[in-house]
Design a protein around this motif. Structure first.
Motif, PDB file in Angstrom:
ATOM      1  N   ILE A 276       0.843  -1.203   0.000  1.00  0.00           N
ATOM      2  CA  ILE A 276       0.000   0.000   0.000  1.00  0.00           C
ATOM      3  C   ILE A 276       0.872   1.244   0.000  1.00  0.00           C
ATOM      4  O   ILE A 276       0.645   2.197  -0.756  1.00  0.00           O
ATOM      5  N   GLY A 277       1.891   1.258   0.851  1.00  0.00           N
ATOM      6  CA  GLY A 277       2.772   2.415   0.925  1.00  0.00           C
ATOM      7  C   GLY A 277       3.550   2.641  -0.346  1.00  0.00           C
ATOM      8  O   GLY A 277       3.716   3.789  -0.800  1.00  0.00           O
ATOM      9  N   ALA A 278       4.037   1.556  -0.970  1.00  0.00           N
ATOM     10  CA  ALA A 278       4.796   1.702  -2.212  1.00  0.00           C
ATOM     11  C   ALA A 278       3.920   2.273  -3.327  1.00  0.00           C
ATOM     12  O   ALA A 278       4.389   3.078  -4.150  1.00  0.00           O
ATOM     13  N   LYS A 279       2.656   1.866  -3.368  1.00  0.00           N
ATOM     14  CA  LYS A 279       1.747   2.364  -4.396  1.00  0.00           C
ATOM     15  C   LYS A 279       1.347   3.807  -4.133  1.00  0.00           C
ATOM     16  O   LYS A 279       1.317   4.638  -5.046  1.00  0.00           O
ATOM     17  N   ARG A 280       1.025   4.135  -2.893  1.00  0.00           N
ATOM     18  CA  ARG A 280       0.526   5.472  -2.574  1.00  0.00           C
ATOM     19  C   ARG A 280       1.629   6.527  -2.526  1.00  0.00           C
ATOM     20  O   ARG A 280       1.465   7.648  -3.004  1.00  0.00           O
ATOM     21  N   PHE A 281       2.774   6.156  -1.921  1.00  0.00           N
ATOM     22  CA  PHE A 281       3.776   7.164  -1.618  1.00  0.00           C
ATOM     23  C   PHE A 281       5.044   7.048  -2.472  1.00  0.00           C
ATOM     24  O   PHE A 281       5.838   7.982  -2.508  1.00  0.00           O
ATOM     25  N   GLY A 282       5.246   5.896  -3.130  1.00  0.00           N
ATOM     26  CA  GLY A 282       6.385   5.752  -4.029  1.00  0.00           C
ATOM     27  C   GLY A 282       7.700   6.092  -3.362  1.00  0.00           C
ATOM     28  O   GLY A 282       8.068   5.539  -2.332  1.00  0.00           O
ATOM     29  N   ASP A 283       8.435   7.050  -3.965  1.00  0.00           N
ATOM     30  CA  ASP A 283       9.747   7.414  -3.437  1.00  0.00           C
ATOM     31  C   ASP A 283       9.706   8.662  -2.564  1.00  0.00           C
ATOM     32  O   ASP A 283      10.708   9.351  -2.383  1.00  0.00           O
ATOM     33  N   THR A 284       8.529   8.984  -2.002  1.00  0.00           N
ATOM     34  CA  THR A 284       8.432  10.084  -1.049  1.00  0.00           C
ATOM     35  C   THR A 284       9.235   9.746   0.205  1.00  0.00           C
ATOM     36  O   THR A 284       9.014   8.699   0.816  1.00  0.00           O
ATOM     37  N   PRO A 285      10.160  10.600   0.618  1.00  0.00           N
ATOM     38  CA  PRO A 285      10.960  10.293   1.809  1.00  0.00           C
ATOM     39  C   PRO A 285      10.088  10.206   3.057  1.00  0.00           C
ATOM     40  O   PRO A 285       9.136  10.965   3.231  1.00  0.00           O
ATOM     41  N   VAL A 286      10.397   9.262   3.914  1.00  0.00           N
ATOM     42  CA  VAL A 286       9.705   9.121   5.186  1.00  0.00           C
ATOM     43  C   VAL A 286      10.743   9.090   6.294  1.00  0.00           C
ATOM     44  O   VAL A 286      11.901   8.722   6.081  1.00  0.00           O
ATOM     45  N   ASN A 287      10.322   9.475   7.482  1.00  0.00           N
ATOM     46  CA  ASN A 287      11.202   9.441   8.638  1.00  0.00           C
ATOM     47  C   ASN A 287      11.167   8.047   9.228  1.00  0.00           C
ATOM     48  O   ASN A 287      10.207   7.668   9.898  1.00  0.00           O
ATOM     49  N   MET A 309       3.019  -4.914  -9.013  1.00  0.00           N
ATOM     50  CA  MET A 309       2.696  -3.490  -8.977  1.00  0.00           C
ATOM     51  C   MET A 309       1.962  -3.062 -10.242  1.00  0.00           C
ATOM     52  O   MET A 309       1.013  -2.268 -10.189  1.00  0.00           O
ATOM     53  N   ASP A 310       2.371  -3.590 -11.390  1.00  0.00           N
ATOM     54  CA  ASP A 310       1.722  -3.221 -12.655  1.00  0.00           C
ATOM     55  C   ASP A 310       0.263  -3.671 -12.690  1.00  0.00           C
ATOM     56  O   ASP A 310      -0.572  -3.034 -13.332  1.00  0.00           O
ATOM     57  N   ARG A 311      -0.064  -4.770 -12.014  1.00  0.00           N
ATOM     58  CA  ARG A 311      -1.432  -5.297 -12.046  1.00  0.00           C
ATOM     59  C   ARG A 311      -2.255  -4.894 -10.836  1.00  0.00           C
ATOM     60  O   ARG A 311      -3.422  -5.254 -10.726  1.00  0.00           O
ATOM     61  N   LEU A 312      -1.642  -4.160  -9.916  1.00  0.00           N
ATOM     62  CA  LEU A 312      -2.344  -3.719  -8.719  1.00  0.00           C
ATOM     63  C   LEU A 312      -3.412  -2.697  -9.088  1.00  0.00           C
ATOM     64  O   LEU A 312      -3.138  -1.690  -9.731  1.00  0.00           O
ATOM     65  N   GLN A 313      -4.651  -2.958  -8.695  1.00  0.00           N
ATOM     66  CA  GLN A 313      -5.780  -2.104  -9.033  1.00  0.00           C
ATOM     67  C   GLN A 313      -6.368  -1.479  -7.767  1.00  0.00           C
ATOM     68  O   GLN A 313      -6.066  -1.895  -6.647  1.00  0.00           O
ATOM     69  N   ASP A 314      -7.222  -0.481  -7.980  1.00  0.00           N
ATOM     70  CA  ASP A 314      -7.854   0.190  -6.842  1.00  0.00           C
ATOM     71  C   ASP A 314      -8.625  -0.783  -5.964  1.00  0.00           C
ATOM     72  O   ASP A 314      -8.648  -0.645  -4.734  1.00  0.00           O
ATOM     73  N   LEU A 317      -6.257  -2.363  -3.549  1.00  0.00           N
ATOM     74  CA  LEU A 317      -5.846  -1.418  -2.507  1.00  0.00           C
ATOM     75  C   LEU A 317      -6.951  -1.209  -1.478  1.00  0.00           C
ATOM     76  O   LEU A 317      -6.698  -1.184  -0.267  1.00  0.00           O
ATOM     77  N   GLN A 318      -8.183  -1.051  -1.963  1.00  0.00           N
ATOM     78  CA  GLN A 318      -9.307  -0.851  -1.043  1.00  0.00           C
ATOM     79  C   GLN A 318      -9.507  -2.069  -0.151  1.00  0.00           C
ATOM     80  O   GLN A 318      -9.752  -1.949   1.053  1.00  0.00           O
ATOM     81  N   TRP A 319      -9.394  -3.246  -0.734  1.00  0.00           N
ATOM     82  CA  TRP A 319      -9.574  -4.479   0.033  1.00  0.00           C
ATOM     83  C   TRP A 319      -8.500  -4.609   1.106  1.00  0.00           C
ATOM     84  O   TRP A 319      -8.803  -4.899   2.271  1.00  0.00           O
ATOM     85  N   MET A 320      -7.238  -4.386   0.737  1.00  0.00           N
ATOM     86  CA  MET A 320      -6.155  -4.503   1.716  1.00  0.00           C
ATOM     87  C   MET A 320      -6.285  -3.464   2.824  1.00  0.00           C
ATOM     88  O   MET A 320      -6.011  -3.755   3.996  1.00  0.00           O
ATOM     89  N   SER A 321      -6.696  -2.244   2.461  1.00  0.00           N
ATOM     90  CA  SER A 321      -6.783  -1.165   3.443  1.00  0.00           C
ATOM     91  C   SER A 321      -7.845  -1.421   4.504  1.00  0.00           C
ATOM     92  O   SER A 321      -7.796  -0.832   5.586  1.00  0.00           O
TER      93      SER A 321
END
Length: 462
Positions: A276-287, A309-314, A317-321
């Protein structure tokens, strides 16, 4: 909250790299060319797990074929013989260049990507069930070529120290060997038998075989267990060849089981949080608490697969969340990770699940990273202070036993072989591991390290 009573100093685990990521690993997710950054300054600490490169392949552009138009004849119909179309030439993919300093990887170098069906890391060689799920569901997440592995699949050498194949129990399930649940137990008004599934990590064929062995699915991969109850303990993706196919299967079985009077449900694992984090935030730096990191880099270093990742659909993501982190079933407290970090999110099961869901809904990268980091802790129930740590969770949330995944049983036993080892030095994983004075049941059989994908009925016999 400490990871477990009696653990001083805190033991650093093999997944420390889950939240301490060097900057050179920031490879774009969506198929772009790899950007190799200079290595980070200062020493890089090694973990027990070999890190694996995730090469990026150049896309293959198929050649367009101009369709032929057949004009109908006015006098009498003619039979048009189909014309053979020559095969399209395919340009071999070019692997991305390796980092300048190979010692930063702290492990052996792995071949870029699977070519054809050859593989030294496949669980059973060629797939034993030829993607049953793709035939049964038609989901885009499990439509791989017969006998092949998905393009872009990155071999991870099982991503953990490997137990020699000959030293482990291999279960090959055929239709004749599959069992059928007791009809008396799967019909009626009351709840059916309770089953739990350990970490799957993308090994779809092994999952279908294990479910067939328990009579939970039929030869077509459909729900066959009536009012039985099935709980997955999390970690559906990464490291294995078809993580999205696994999610598609679990989602479909959830609907089919509900229609039959039972249910199929799942818990939130640390790899769901990572994806979920890789899809939503990508390479955004986190602490990360240990410097700057990114979800994308952590996902790649922990077996993230580009084709997932290429086949990951909304819908995925909704189901996992919406997955819960903790549940109580038949006096069994089910959770993914063997850590007491759950206590930091609430004093009741409802509080924990609501807090985690709220964090995911706020979509704050640092908050999500903190949950991921804490759910990655392990080994709280092992060693001297283990029973006390288990009792702390049970006294807070209820139940008489904890059932968890996350930490492979060979790790808990301290008997992990290596890829170079030979002979009979590796442990045989043939079932769950009961420990912490009988208060904890470990369900991760180590499918990612040539172990076994476990599906068992609770309560355990004996």
């Amino acid at each position: 909250m400490t990871q477990g009573a009696g653990q001083e100093p805190v033991v650093r685990t093999a997944t420390l790299r889950d939240f301490r990521v060097p900057p050179y690993a920031r490879v774009p997710v969506q198929g772009h060319a790899a950007e190799h950054l200079p290595p980070a300054e200062g020493p890089v600490e090694a973990s027990a797990e070999p890190l694996v490169e995730a090469p990026t392949e150049a896309p293959v552009e198929p050649q367009a074929i101009e369709p032929r138009t057949i004009e109908p004849q006015a006098i009498e119909p003619r039979t048009i013989e189909p014309q053979a179309v020559p095969p399209m030439p395919i340009t071999a993919p070019t692997p991305a260049p390796a980092p300048a300093d190979p010692t930063l990887l702290l492990g052996r170098r792995v071949a870029p990507a699977y070519a054809g069906t050859a593989s030294t890391t496949s669980t059973t060689g060629s797939s034993s069930i030829s993607s049953i799920v793709s035939v049964a569901t038609g989901h885009p997440g499990s439509a791989f070529p017969e006998g092949g592995l998905p393009e872009g699949y990155t071999p991870t050498e099982r991503d953990l120290p490997v137990i020699n194949r000959g030293d482990t129990v291999q279960v090959r399930v055929t239709p004749d060997a599959a069992t059928t649940p007791d009809p008396a137990a799967t019909t009626g008004d009351g709840p059916g038998p309770l089953y739990v599934v350990g970490d799957v990590h993308g090994y779809l064929d092994e999952l279908v075989a294990a479910l067939r062995a328990q009579g939970l699915v039929d030869e077509n991969g459909g729900w066959a267990a009536g009012n039985a109850r099935l709980w997955f303990l999390g970690d559906f993706t990464d490291r294995g060849p078809d993580g999205i196919g696994v999610i598609d299967l679990v989602m479909r079985l959830s609907a089919e089981a509900a229609a039959a009077g039972g249910y199929c449900k799942a818990l939130m694992g640390n790899h769901e949080l990572l994806l979920i984090g890789a899809k939503r935030f990508g390479d955004t730096p986190v602490n990360s608490g240990a410097g700057t990191a990114t979800f994308q880099a952590a996902w790649l270093l922990n077996g993230g697969q580009k084709h997932d990742m290429d086949r990951l659909q909304d819908v995925h993501l909704q189901w996992m969340s919406r997955l819960d982190a903790v549940v109580l079933e038949d006096d069994h407290l089910l959770l993914h990770s063997d850590t007491t970090a759950y206590l930091e999110y609430g004093e009741t099961i409802e509080d924990v699940n609501e807090t985690v869901h709220e964090i995911l809904n706020r979509s704050d990268a640092d908050e999500v990273w903190d949950v991921f980091r804490k759910f990655t802790k392990r080994f709280a129930f092992r060693d001297e202070g283990g029973p006390q740590a288990v009792q702390e969770l049970l006294s807070t949330y209820g139940g008489g036993r904890i059932v968890h995944g996350h930490s492979p049983i060979p790790y808990l036993l301290g008997q992990v072989g290596t890829e170079e080892s030979e002979g009979s030095g590796g442990p045989i994983v043939d079932g769950p591991h009961v420990y912490a004075d009988g208060l904890a049941i470990a369900m991760d059989g180590g499918v990612t390290m040539a172990g076994k994908l476990l599906v068992v009925q609770l309560p355990l016999n004996g």
